[in-house]
Design an enzyme around this catalytic site. Sequence first.
Site, short mmCIF file in Angstrom:
data_model
loop_
_atom_site.label_atom_id
_atom_site.label_comp_id
_atom_site.label_asym_id
_atom_site.label_seq_id
_atom_site.Cartn_x
_atom_site.Cartn_y
_atom_site.Cartn_z
NE ARG A 109 17.28 105.57 67.99
CZ ARG A 109 17.66 104.39 68.04
NH1 ARG A 109 16.66 103.43 68.08
NH2 ARG A 109 18.82 103.85 67.81
CG ASP A 164 10.07 102.57 65.09
OD1 ASP A 164 11.08 103.10 65.28
OD2 ASP A 164 9.44 101.58 65.23
N GLY A 165 11.14 105.97 64.83
CA GLY A 165 11.52 106.87 65.89
C GLY A 165 11.49 106.45 67.29
NE ARG A 190 24.50 113.72 67.28
CZ ARG A 190 24.20 112.90 67.64
NH1 ARG A 190 25.01 111.79 67.64
NH2 ARG A 190 23.19 112.56 68.80
CG ASP A 222 26.57 109.50 62.71
OD1 ASP A 222 27.34 109.16 61.78
OD2 ASP A 222 25.49 109.25 63.11
#
EC number: 2.7.7.-
Length: 487
Positions: free
Chosen positions: A93, A125-126, A183, A252
């Site tokens: 997102r 849904d981002g 990351r 992450d």
Amino acid sequence: MKALDELTFDNRFARLGDAFSTHVLPEPLDNPRLVAASPGAMALLDLDPAVAETPVFAELFGGHKLWAEAEPRAMVYSGHQFGSYNPQLGDGRGLLLGEVYNQAGEHWDLHLKGAGQTPYSRMGDGRAVLRSSIREFLASEALHALGIPSSRALCVIGSDTPVWREKQERGAMVLRLAPSHVRFGHFEYFYYTKKPEQQKQLGEHVLALHFPECQELPEPYLAMFREIVERNAELIAKWQAYGFCHGVMNTDNMSILGITFDFGPFAFLDDFDAHFICNHSDDQGRYSFSNQVPIGQWNLSALAQALTPFISVEALRESLGLFLPLYQAHYLDLMRRRLGFTQAEDDDQKLVERLLQLMQNSGVDYSLFFRRLGEHAPEQALARLRDDFVDRNGFDAWAELYRERVARDPIQGQDLRRARMHAVNPLYILRNYLAQKAIDAAEAGDYSEVRRLHQVLSRPFEEQPGMDSYAERPPEWGKHLEISCSS
């Protein structure tokens, strides 16, 4: 100072190619509007703080407009989540809009969080909701003000966009700044997908941009890894010394630069509790406050595995072995300063451990204890703090050791002692209940409390007139709030 259209872009990560990220345009928010902006973060881009109040500011950071030089990309990476490997994560997102360099020659990633769906959204849904966006904004700037390495937050943009979580909420976006968004999980992705050419390309990119001093050494990758170990040891030492619980230390969410990254269900300790779990999804307590040190080392071992194509296993193990001694040295140095000591003694660790056990047993407010310890001369301060402890005899025994330790320290005069201690012991921290009160007001359309709280937290060590309520113990309902990962 610059206007918004005068930013200078240099999109070095985007130039790595499509194996590393995917071009995605932001999905605009409905009726975007400024919730809050950080003048300190804006200064990193040489921006005039006044531009935050202009309509184009909300349009840019609400996804309606883009700079011509911007190259919005969703980054791909993987990672270990709660100890299990997830083969493909990525920006679900968020979008890296590009890199901007300032007049000092510093490069800053512009990362827009809540920008809509990407190829890595994994059925999501981002979007990001207002409450989590406010929390990230406040936390980023609060940690920076405390001297804890962190990504920065330029602004929060609110909207009328409906977003469904446990209930319907409003969507928002945060513009995050960091020197890099690489990351641990970036290296893991190319290692586990067996893409050595891309992994080498990523390594050379990171070395050249972020560890150039390592390039001149005989084993540049080993030197880089040791620097990453040291930075993360220092970072986690600062978390522990200031009572910060991250909540989701997946690989992450770990930065190769050793900065605090990806704020979710974080919390600062109220009453000291070594086993505090701030994430209500963490049933086993993997990311509890006391586990942050071993988890930090575990995460570094996961990164080490991904770097085995470049570094021998023996050298990696030796480097990992440096983590705990480095952590302990940084942590003890911070705790000595918080206790008002200017020199090290062999028994300082025992003195700290004994104090923390007493605080644990009595539920003593972690931050306020240290602040009040420096308010007065030791004898008077200890007498005032004594009533906070259930085990008075235990506290008296510790207090006697502390008085003797203070007497051996060369610092002269209570005024100097108070100044030194107040410079490292904050009066104001981002307690979860303070954030929640600001969020409640913002969800009702009043952003003044978010802005006021941000201003208070930007000067955590200074007593600010009229702001006493921000330095008080939390009410019972506000203690040890567990926060959802839902954001």
